[in-house]
Write a protein that holds these residues in place. Sequence first.
Motif, short mmCIF file in Angstrom:
data_model
loop_
_atom_site.label_atom_id
_atom_site.label_comp_id
_atom_site.label_asym_id
_atom_site.label_seq_id
_atom_site.Cartn_x
_atom_site.Cartn_y
_atom_site.Cartn_z
N SER A 396 0.84 -1.20 0.00
CA SER A 396 0.00 0.00 0.00
C SER A 396 0.87 1.25 0.00
O SER A 396 2.09 1.20 0.19
CB SER A 396 -0.91 -0.01 1.23
OG SER A 396 -0.15 -0.02 2.42
N GLY A 397 0.23 2.39 -0.23
CA GLY A 397 0.93 3.66 -0.27
C GLY A 397 0.97 4.23 -1.67
O GLY A 397 0.27 3.77 -2.58
N THR A 398 1.79 5.25 -1.86
CA THR A 398 1.93 5.90 -3.16
C THR A 398 3.09 5.26 -3.90
O THR A 398 4.24 5.35 -3.48
CB THR A 398 2.16 7.41 -3.00
OG1 THR A 398 1.05 7.99 -2.29
CG2 THR A 398 2.29 8.08 -4.35
N LEU A 399 2.79 4.61 -4.99
CA LEU A 399 3.79 3.98 -5.83
C LEU A 399 3.92 4.74 -7.13
O LEU A 399 3.04 5.52 -7.51
CB LEU A 399 3.42 2.52 -6.11
CG LEU A 399 3.10 1.63 -4.91
CD1 LEU A 399 2.72 0.23 -5.37
CD2 LEU A 399 4.28 1.57 -3.95
N THR A 400 5.00 4.50 -7.83
CA THR A 400 5.23 5.14 -9.13
C THR A 400 5.60 4.07 -10.14
O THR A 400 6.53 3.29 -9.92
CB THR A 400 6.36 6.18 -9.04
OG1 THR A 400 6.00 7.19 -8.10
CG2 THR A 400 6.60 6.82 -10.41
N LEU A 401 4.83 4.04 -11.22
CA LEU A 401 5.19 3.19 -12.35
C LEU A 401 6.23 3.94 -13.17
O LEU A 401 5.91 4.92 -13.84
CB LEU A 401 3.97 2.87 -13.20
CG LEU A 401 4.25 2.13 -14.51
CD1 LEU A 401 4.88 0.77 -14.24
CD2 LEU A 401 2.98 2.01 -15.35
N PRO A 402 7.50 3.53 -13.14
CA PRO A 402 8.52 4.28 -13.87
C PRO A 402 8.32 4.17 -15.38
O PRO A 402 7.70 3.23 -15.88
CB PRO A 402 9.84 3.61 -13.43
CG PRO A 402 9.49 2.78 -12.23
CD PRO A 402 8.06 2.39 -12.41
N ALA A 403 8.85 5.16 -16.07
CA ALA A 403 8.88 5.07 -17.53
C ALA A 403 9.86 3.97 -17.93
O ALA A 403 10.89 3.77 -17.28
CB ALA A 403 9.30 6.41 -18.13
N VAL A 431 -2.31 3.23 -3.65
CA VAL A 431 -2.83 1.92 -3.25
C VAL A 431 -3.33 2.00 -1.82
O VAL A 431 -2.63 2.50 -0.93
CB VAL A 431 -1.75 0.83 -3.39
CG1 VAL A 431 -2.33 -0.54 -3.08
CG2 VAL A 431 -1.14 0.85 -4.79
N LEU A 432 -4.55 1.52 -1.58
CA LEU A 432 -5.19 1.60 -0.28
C LEU A 432 -5.01 0.31 0.51
O LEU A 432 -4.88 -0.78 -0.07
CB LEU A 432 -6.69 1.89 -0.43
CG LEU A 432 -7.06 3.15 -1.23
CD1 LEU A 432 -8.57 3.25 -1.36
CD2 LEU A 432 -6.49 4.40 -0.55
N ASP A 433 -5.02 0.45 1.84
CA ASP A 433 -5.05 -0.71 2.72
C ASP A 433 -6.47 -1.25 2.79
O ASP A 433 -7.44 -0.48 2.86
CB ASP A 433 -4.57 -0.34 4.13
CG ASP A 433 -3.07 -0.14 4.19
OD1 ASP A 433 -2.34 -0.97 3.61
OD2 ASP A 433 -2.62 0.84 4.82
N VAL A 434 -6.58 -2.57 2.81
CA VAL A 434 -7.90 -3.18 2.95
C VAL A 434 -8.37 -2.99 4.39
O VAL A 434 -7.63 -3.29 5.33
CB VAL A 434 -7.84 -4.66 2.59
CG1 VAL A 434 -9.16 -5.34 2.87
CG2 VAL A 434 -7.47 -4.82 1.12
N PRO A 435 -9.58 -2.48 4.61
CA PRO A 435 -10.07 -2.27 5.98
C PRO A 435 -10.11 -3.58 6.77
O PRO A 435 -10.62 -4.59 6.29
CB PRO A 435 -11.49 -1.71 5.77
CG PRO A 435 -11.48 -1.15 4.39
CD PRO A 435 -10.55 -2.01 3.60
#
Length: 743
Positions: A396-403, A431-435
Motif C-alpha cells: 500500500s501507499g503511493t507507488l510510481t510506475l517508472p517510464a 494503493v489503499l489498505d484493505v479495511p
Amino acid sequence: MLAAFWAIGILAVSGPTWKREPTPFTQDAAALVIVLKVTPTMLAKDIQPSRLVRATQKIHDLLKLRPGAKAALVAYAGSSHLVMPFTVDPNIIDMFSQALDPDVMPGAGDDPLAALTQAAALFQKAGLGGSILLVADSLPPSQLAKMGQVRRDTGIAVHFYAMAAPKGVRVPADSPPAPPLNPEAWKQAAATVGADLTVVTVDDADVAELARRIPAAGQDRFRQAGGQRAPGPEGDGGRRPAAAFGCGTARHVAAPGADPAGGFPAGQIRLPGDAARTGESGTGGETMSRRIALLGLFLVAAVLAATRQCPAAGQPVLLQSELRQPDKIWVGQRLDLLVTLLTTSSFAGVPRFDLPKDAGLAIMADDAQPILGTTTIDGVAYMSKQYDISLFPLRSGTLTLPAFAVEFGYLGDAGQEVDTSLTTTAAPITVLDVPGADPKLPFVTATDLNIADQWDPNPGKAAVGDAFTRTITMRATGLPGLALPPLRLPSSDGLAVYARQPRVATDTARGDYIGKRVEVFSLVCQKAGTYTLPEMRIQWWNPATAALRQVKLPPVTLQVAPNPLLDAGAPPGVAGGHGRASAWWWAAAAVFFVGAGTGGVWLLRNRHRPRARADAATEKALFRQFQRAAASQNAPESMRALTRWFDAADPSQGMGGLSECIDVFGDPELQRQFAALEACLYGKEKVPWSGDALARRVAAMRKALRRRRLAPRGQGQALGPLNPSFFGGAVRLPGTMPPVAAL
C-alpha cells in the motif's frame, strides 16, 4: 542546441572526483570453496530427508555463520564442475545447491581429485587464500595419495565433512542402497590427505565445529605473504580487468583498475587519479563535480524525454501509453497498462519491453497476442499494435510506475528493417489498505483462492534424526504467481526448519491469470521432545465481493522420541589428520578396558561359539536372499540384498565398502557384472547384466573371504585399513578401473 546539451552532459560526467581510499585489507575474509559430491549414493535416506538434501541444509547453516565471507561451490561425480564462482551472497549458493541432482551430472563416477584440483585453481585465479570443504559420503582410496599431494602443493587447508549415518540406523524402504559411515576409513583418509574431519550430526554441533575450524578472516594471500598481497595471475598485484557476471537481475561490472579478487569494499571503483592520503583536500571539487554532473544529466534527460515521449504526428513511429486506474486500488488488485506502438509502414520482429524492477509492482506483459489495428493521427495513417500489460501492487501507499523503454522494429522507406526505442510515460499509483487487514499476516487479493497443505510422512510420532516435508500450495484466480506472498515457518530449539526455493508459475484462462506458488519446508528432528507448529493464517481479499476472509491451516504437533544411534549430545564427529585426543581420554579408556578385561575373557569363552553360529546363520540367510534376487534378475532388489548381506557379514572387517571389496578382490568378471548392475540402476545408459554370473562370482569372493577370516594368526600379515592388498593378491594399478565409492 541538442549538441550543446550533450557536450555539457559529457563534460559533467567525465569530471574527476577525489575521495579517501580506505585500506583494502580491512574487510578481508577467508574464502571458502565448497566441494559437494552429487552421486546416486548421496540420495540415500539414512540421513533424512537424504544425504544430498541434508548436505545443502548444512551448507546453508555454515554460510550463515560466515557473513561477508566469499564462498564458491563445486559439484562433482565422474567429473568436476563449477556451479558458482566466489560470491558474498549465500542465497545464490543456497539456490544453486538445492538444484543439484545426480541426473544433471554429465557422467557417473566418483572423482574428488578433479574437484579438489579445480577448487585449488579457483583460489589461484582469484588471488585469494582460504579453505576447501569437501562434503561427501565416501572417498575412493585410490585417489587419496594424489589428493594429499594437491593439498601440500597448494598449501590450502582441506576439511572433510562425512555425510553418512553409522551402521544400524533405520533406513526407509525406498532409500537407494548405499554403504553406511565407515569412521575408521574416514580417519585414514583424513590422515593420508592431511585434512581435518567432521562427521555430520543430527543437531548443529557439526556446523559449529566446522565454523570453529574453518577461519573466517585474515587467511588471504596478503597475510600469507607477510603483509604484501601476492600478485595475481597477470602479475599486477591481483588487480586486472574482469568480465561482467550476472545472475538474475544482479549484475556486477568490474572496470579496469577494479578489484576482481574482492579485496576492496563493495561498490567502489578505483580511478587511476584517486587520492589515497588521509586528510587530502578535495571536498569542494567533489561537490562541484557532482552538481555539474547532475545538471548535465538532467538537461540531457529532458531533451531525450521531449524527443521520445512527445513525438510529432507524421513521424514513422509513435508510442502511446495509458494506465487505467479505478477509483479505489487495493493491494494485489489488477491494473491494466495499454501500450500502443504505431508506424506508418509495417512492423518487423517482436518488440522487447524493458519492464521496471523493484517498483513495488508485479508486472506481467502479454506480448504474444497484441491487438492489431489502424488509426489516423492529424491526417496521417498508422498501423498499430496494442499490448496489455498487467500491474499488481504488492504494497500500500503511493507507488510510481517508472517510464520504461520499448524496443521494436519497422520497415524503412527502402524496405529495410529499422530498430528503434521509445519510452512510456511514468504514472503515480495510490494503493489503499484493505479495511480490517492485519499487516503482519500474508495477504492475497484474488477472486478465488485454494490452499493445500501436505505432509510427507504424516505428522505425529517420530524419532531424533527423522525429517518431515511440508508442502503448501496456493492457487489464486485473477493473480499471477509472482504476486502471491511468501510463507514463513519458524524454527525452534530441537526442530530445524529449512525452506526450499519456492516454485512459482502463472497460467491464463479466458484472459485471466491463475497464479500458483508452492512452498516446501524440510523439518529435521534434532532433539527429543514435543513440538507444536502454530496455526498459519492467510488473509484473502475478494475485490468482486469486497469481502475479507482468513484461510487457516491448523496447528500441528510432533512427538519426537530419543534415538540412541543419533544422540544429539554426542561430540560433533571425529577429528582426523590434525586432530589429537586428550591424555585424560586415553587414561579413562585404559582403565575401562583393564576393568572389562576379565569379564570379557569369560564372555568370549562361553558365548563365542553360540554367537558365531547365530551370526553365521544370519549371514547365510542374507546371502541366500541375494542369490534369489539375482536369479530373478531384479536389479534394485539384488543391490539391496547384496548391500544388506555385506553390511551384516562385514567380510572386509572394516577395511572398506562393497565397491572397494569387489575392486580389490580383482575378479574381472565380478567387477564387470557389478559395474553393469550399477549402470542399470544409476546410469543413463542401461548395460546388460547377468544375475546368475554375479551371484557365482560373489559366492567365490565370499568363500575366499571366509578362508582368510578363519586363517590362524601368524599365517598372514596383519594389514592396516585401506590397504589394497588385503586379499594377498596383486595390487590393482591406479587408473585400470573407474573410480568407485569405497568408504
